[in-house]
Scaffold this active site. Structure first.
Site, short mmCIF file in Angstrom:
data_model
loop_
_atom_site.label_atom_id
_atom_site.label_comp_id
_atom_site.label_asym_id
_atom_site.label_seq_id
_atom_site.Cartn_x
_atom_site.Cartn_y
_atom_site.Cartn_z
N GLN A 102 0.85 -1.20 0.00
CA GLN A 102 0.00 0.00 0.00
C GLN A 102 0.88 1.24 0.00
O GLN A 102 0.38 2.35 -0.11
CB GLN A 102 -0.87 0.02 1.26
CG GLN A 102 -1.80 -1.16 1.37
CD GLN A 102 -2.40 -1.26 2.76
OE1 GLN A 102 -3.33 -0.54 3.09
NE2 GLN A 102 -1.86 -2.14 3.58
N ASN A 103 2.18 1.05 0.16
CA ASN A 103 3.08 2.19 0.28
C ASN A 103 3.39 2.80 -1.09
O ASN A 103 3.35 2.10 -2.12
CB ASN A 103 4.37 1.77 0.97
CG ASN A 103 4.11 1.34 2.40
OD1 ASN A 103 3.05 1.65 2.94
ND2 ASN A 103 5.04 0.64 3.00
N HIS A 120 -1.37 1.34 -4.34
CA HIS A 120 -1.77 2.75 -4.28
C HIS A 120 -0.84 3.65 -5.10
O HIS A 120 -0.74 4.85 -4.84
CB HIS A 120 -1.80 3.23 -2.82
CG HIS A 120 -2.90 2.60 -2.02
ND1 HIS A 120 -2.85 2.46 -0.65
CD2 HIS A 120 -4.09 2.05 -2.40
CE1 HIS A 120 -3.96 1.86 -0.23
NE2 HIS A 120 -4.72 1.60 -1.27
N CYS A 131 -2.68 15.56 -20.03
CA CYS A 131 -2.25 14.67 -21.12
C CYS A 131 -1.85 13.28 -20.62
O CYS A 131 -1.61 12.38 -21.42
CB CYS A 131 -1.10 15.29 -21.93
SG CYS A 131 0.47 15.33 -21.04
N GLY A 188 2.95 -4.35 9.01
CA GLY A 188 2.87 -2.90 9.20
C GLY A 188 1.66 -2.23 8.57
O GLY A 188 1.76 -1.11 8.10
N SER A 190 -2.50 -1.21 9.32
CA SER A 190 -3.59 -1.16 10.29
C SER A 190 -4.80 -1.94 9.76
O SER A 190 -5.77 -2.13 10.50
CB SER A 190 -3.99 0.29 10.57
OG SER A 190 -4.36 0.91 9.36
N ASN A 214 3.30 -6.58 13.62
CA ASN A 214 2.81 -5.24 13.94
C ASN A 214 2.94 -5.04 15.45
O ASN A 214 2.70 -5.98 16.20
CB ASN A 214 1.31 -5.15 13.54
CG ASN A 214 0.81 -3.72 13.40
OD1 ASN A 214 1.03 -2.89 14.26
ND2 ASN A 214 0.11 -3.46 12.30
P1 NAD Z 1 -1.51 3.02 8.76
O1 NAD Z 1 -0.80 4.31 8.90
O2 NAD Z 1 -2.98 3.00 8.80
O3 NAD Z 1 -1.03 2.02 9.90
C1 NAD Z 1 0.30 1.77 10.17
C2 NAD Z 1 0.41 0.44 10.91
O4 NAD Z 1 1.78 0.14 11.09
C3 NAD Z 1 -0.24 0.45 12.31
O5 NAD Z 1 -1.02 -0.72 12.45
C4 NAD Z 1 0.96 0.46 13.25
O6 NAD Z 1 0.69 -0.22 14.46
C5 NAD Z 1 1.99 -0.28 12.42
N1 NAD Z 1 3.39 0.05 12.75
C6 NAD Z 1 3.90 1.20 13.23
N2 NAD Z 1 5.23 1.11 13.36
C7 NAD Z 1 5.58 -0.13 12.91
C8 NAD Z 1 6.80 -0.82 12.76
N3 NAD Z 1 7.97 -0.25 13.12
N4 NAD Z 1 6.78 -2.08 12.27
C9 NAD Z 1 5.62 -2.67 11.91
N5 NAD Z 1 4.42 -2.06 12.03
C10 NAD Z 1 4.41 -0.80 12.51
O7 NAD Z 1 -0.94 2.37 7.45
P2 NAD Z 1 -1.64 1.52 6.29
O8 NAD Z 1 -2.40 0.39 6.89
O9 NAD Z 1 -0.58 1.23 5.30
O10 NAD Z 1 -2.74 2.45 5.62
C11 NAD Z 1 -2.58 3.82 5.41
C12 NAD Z 1 -2.41 4.30 3.98
O11 NAD Z 1 -1.34 5.20 4.11
C13 NAD Z 1 -1.96 3.36 2.91
O12 NAD Z 1 -2.92 3.39 1.94
C14 NAD Z 1 -0.66 3.98 2.32
O13 NAD Z 1 -0.84 4.18 0.94
C15 NAD Z 1 -0.56 5.32 2.95
N6 NAD Z 1 0.76 5.74 3.47
C16 NAD Z 1 1.90 5.29 2.88
C17 NAD Z 1 3.13 5.67 3.39
C18 NAD Z 1 4.38 5.15 2.70
O14 NAD Z 1 4.38 4.98 1.47
N7 NAD Z 1 5.45 4.87 3.44
C19 NAD Z 1 3.21 6.47 4.53
C20 NAD Z 1 2.01 6.93 5.10
C21 NAD Z 1 0.79 6.55 4.56
#
Ligand code: NAD
Length: 253
Positions: A102-103, A120, A131, A188, A190, A214
């Site tokens: 999702q990152n 995403h 364009c 990692g 939620s 997590n």
């Molecule tokens: P989220 O922010 O909703 O949740 C983050 C999760 O990671 C939590 O459950 C938390 O407990 C856990 N966490 C925190 N620190 C951790 C660690 N060190 N090791 C393992 N787990 C850890 O994230 P999500 O579920 O990915 O959903 C949010 C949306 O945010 C996604 O759609 C994503 O596209 C976007 N997003 C992406 C980035 C990125 O690309 N790095 C950053 C912020 C948000």
């Protein structure tokens, strides 16, 4: 936690087809803050507002200034951590086929994984609203906001804003991988943002073992995941690899 790590290593060694679903948590140790939890830009920016396509279409200059510029800078400076490197090592050992992420930070590819489904999109590229041309960040001039394409159109990140559909290919392939795998590592996330959060449910319904990594419980915990290894992605991945490597060496004898 040591027993759970040992169990995960044994499960990964025995699995036929392993897929990982990753979320913002795996990149926290690279300095990129997740949406949920305190830290950095999210303390002053509501992702559901500033990350929504309607807000961007209404005021692209504001969204660039308040959200995209800072996030893009943080992501450009970030490097893969032990969590990303651990998943790359699993692929190199023939123990991981595909990552659904999702990152938007590109850190799995930077760590060396070769089959990464960007659910995403990615923030390393910008796309013209008019364009459709895609430009690498290095080719985008952000001295005036919003940045513009050569055709004059507004540039936007090549990611999926809230309110937009998941790219068809990514959605189709992720569903196929989730249904096909016999083990899913959920690292990692939620597990709140849909439809990504549905992938572990598809895996479970098709008979896979689902392991969460997590520090916190999620809506999957105790319902759709077989077990949760509570800890940070980097330390847990290091532990799993330390237990897995001798197991794999034994198997190849
Ligand atoms: P989220 O922010 O909703 O949740 C983050 C999760 O990671 C939590 O459950 C938390 O407990 C856990 N966490 C925190 N620190 C951790 C660690 N060190 N090791 C393992 N787990 C850890 O994230 P999500 O579920 O990915 O959903 C949010 C949306 O945010 C996604 O759609 C994503 O596209 C976007 N997003 C992406 C980035 C990125 O690309 N790095 C950053 C912020 C948000």
């Amino acid at each position: 936690m040591t027993d759970m790590i040992r169990r995960a290593a044994e499960d990964i060694a025995a699995a036929e087809y392993v897929v990982a679903l990753t979320g913002a948590g795996i990149s926290v140790e690279s300095g990129i803050p997740p949406f949920r939890g305190k830290g950095g830009i999210w303390d002053r920016v509501d992702p559901m507002t500033f990350g929504h396509i309607d807000t961007f279409e209404e005021s692209p200059e504001k969204v660039w200034r308040v959200l995209i510029r800072d996030l893009k800078t943080i992501i450009e400076q970030a490097e893969p951590n032990d969590g990303h490197r651990g998943l790359a090592r699993l692929e190199a050992m023939g123990r991981l086929s595909t990552i659904i992420t999702q990152n938007v930070d590109g850190l799995h590819q930077a760590a060396g994984n070769t089959d990464v489904i960007e659910f995403h999109g990615n923030c390393a590229r910008q796309r013209c609203m008019d364009c459709g041309n895609r430009l690498a960040n290095s080719a985008v001039d952000i001295s005036a906001l919003p940045p513009r394409c050569g055709c004059g159109g507004v540039l936007r990140p090549d990611w999926v804003f809230f309110g937009e559909a998941i790219p068809e290919d990514a959605l189709r392939r992720s569903g196929q991988m989730a249904a096909r795998c016999d083990m899913m590592l959920v690292v990692g996330t939620s597990a709140i943002v849909q439809p990504a959060a549905h992938m572990p449910i598809i895996a479970k319904e098709n008979g896979a073992t689902v392991i969460e990594i997590n520090p916190e419980r999620t809506p999957l915990t105790g319902h759709f995941s077989d077990y949760l290894i509570r800890g940070r992605a980097g330390a847990v991945m290091n532990g799993i690899l330390a237990a897995l490597e001798p197991l794999m060496a034994e198997r190849s004898r």
